[in-house]
Design an enzyme around this catalytic site. Structure first.
Site, short mmCIF file in Angstrom:
data_model
loop_
_atom_site.label_atom_id
_atom_site.label_comp_id
_atom_site.label_asym_id
_atom_site.label_seq_id
_atom_site.Cartn_x
_atom_site.Cartn_y
_atom_site.Cartn_z
N ASP A 111 0.85 -1.19 0.00
CA ASP A 111 0.00 0.00 0.00
C ASP A 111 0.89 1.25 0.00
OD1 ASP A 111 -3.01 0.85 0.57
OD2 ASP A 111 -1.82 1.96 2.03
N ARG A 112 0.71 2.20 0.91
CA ARG A 112 1.56 3.40 0.91
C ARG A 112 3.03 3.06 1.11
NH1 ARG A 112 -1.25 7.08 -1.60
NH2 ARG A 112 0.22 8.65 -0.85
N HIS A 156 -10.82 8.48 -1.96
CA HIS A 156 -10.14 8.94 -0.76
C HIS A 156 -8.84 9.67 -1.08
CE1 HIS A 156 -8.42 4.98 -1.57
NE2 HIS A 156 -7.38 5.33 -0.85
N TRP A 157 -8.15 9.30 -2.18
CA TRP A 157 -6.93 10.03 -2.55
C TRP A 157 -7.21 11.53 -2.66
CZ3 TRP A 157 -2.94 7.94 -6.54
CH2 TRP A 157 -2.37 6.75 -6.06
N TYR A 210 -0.69 11.32 1.80
CA TYR A 210 -1.52 11.38 0.59
C TYR A 210 -1.36 12.70 -0.14
CZ TYR A 210 -3.92 7.00 1.57
OH TYR A 210 -4.19 5.68 1.76
N HIS A 272 -7.17 -7.03 0.61
CA HIS A 272 -6.11 -6.04 0.48
C HIS A 272 -5.05 -6.19 1.57
CE1 HIS A 272 -4.13 -2.23 -0.28
NE2 HIS A 272 -4.45 -1.78 0.92
#
Length: 300
Positions: A111-112, A156-157, A210, A272
């Protein structure tokens, strides 16, 4: 969290780097160090089921918290968001590994954390023996391929990039916003996560991650592409077939071949948060790749 090196609790320390204090968990005394980088909104505890399996296979495992996440502390946000850029976070990780005595290491990012791992491999390729990216394509590719389906699924980004409003929405009821399940996450991991998401400073740092993604990080990735930069290490990409990368992009490896011509990988039939939900499936995919990359590295 079990420590396969000590047979007791995790070896945990706060490592001071140039601009941050990084809470770091580490296990094992093997010759093959692996750096595991978590995603949003998790902490390094997300790897609690994966790390012991890697240690049992002969790896030393290092699980830091990204700056500002969990108990890791970072600098105040900057107007251009560079204080929370993936380049800054990657530098943190290089310093953490150096402090632990690891000159070269494999990197696994989710993910991030996968964007931090990617930046680390691009900016510090001489340190990285192998790169495994979970549920990831480059930020620049996401934005350049963006359509209404992407905007709907990954709204959400763009919401997190707004000033002030997302902080107000999330901190009003963090548990309802993020919705963690202790049965899936593990009780201790869930407890740490719950403490983190109720800390307004952590929430802001995660949002700055983000905001950096849509600004300075995207600029860095486009500069990489304009310069024709590719990854000089073995690359593996794994993705959840129950998430939406395949739905949005088809085979993610098709996109990745422009960045890593020899990329390998496949989907994993789970959700995920695969490190928590399917640790054995994930480790079964990681170990052969890490072993083959280690053989590749030994002849360089």
């Amino acid at each position: 969290m079990r420590d396969a090196r000590k047979g007791a609790g995790t070896d945990e320390s706060m490592i001071e780097v140039e601009a941050a204090s990084i809470l770091t968990r580490h296990w094992g005394a093997g010759d093959l160090p692996v750096l595991l980088l978590h995603g949003h909104p998790r902490t390094s505890a997300t790897w609690h089921r994966v790390a012991p399996l890697l240690v049992d296979a002969g790896h030393t495992v290092v699980c830091p918290g990204l700056r500002g996440y969990g108990r890791s502390q970072g600098p105040a946000p900057t107007p251009d968001h560079s204080a929370h850029s993936k380049r800054a976070m990657a530098s943190d990780m290089v310093q953490v590994m150096a402090a632990l005595g690891h000159r070269r290491f494999a990197v696994v990012g989710h993910d991030r954390g996968s964007y931090v791992a990617l930046r680390l491999a691009l900016d510090h390729s001489g340190l990285v023996t192998a790169l495994s990216l979970l549920d990831c394509i480059p930020i620049s590719e996401h934005l350049d391929w963006a359509d209404s389906r992407f905007a709907t699924r990954w709204w959400h980004w763009f919401f997190y990039a707004q000033p002030d409003l997302p902080e107000r929405a999330i901190t009003a009821d963090p548990s309802s916003w993020y919705r963690g399940d202790p049965a899936l996450m593990g009780v201790e991991n869930h407890r740490e996560w719950l403490t983190a998401i109720h800390d307004p400073d952590v929430v802001r740092a995660m949002l700055e991650d983000y905001r950096a993604g849509l600004t300075v990080d995207a600029d860095h990735k486009r500069a990489d592409r304009a310069q024709g930069r590719t990854l000089a290490v073995p690359v593996q990409v794994l993705w959840s077939t129950r998430d939406d990368l395949e739905e949005l992009y088809g085979d993610p490896l098709t996109i990745w071949r422009a960045w890593a011509p020899g990329v390998v990988g496949h989907g994993i039939d789970w959700g995920h948060h695969m490190a928590e939900e399917a640790p054995h499936h994930l480790v079964d995919a990681l170990l052969p790749f890490l072993a083959s990359a280690g053989r590749w590295d030994s002849v360089q």
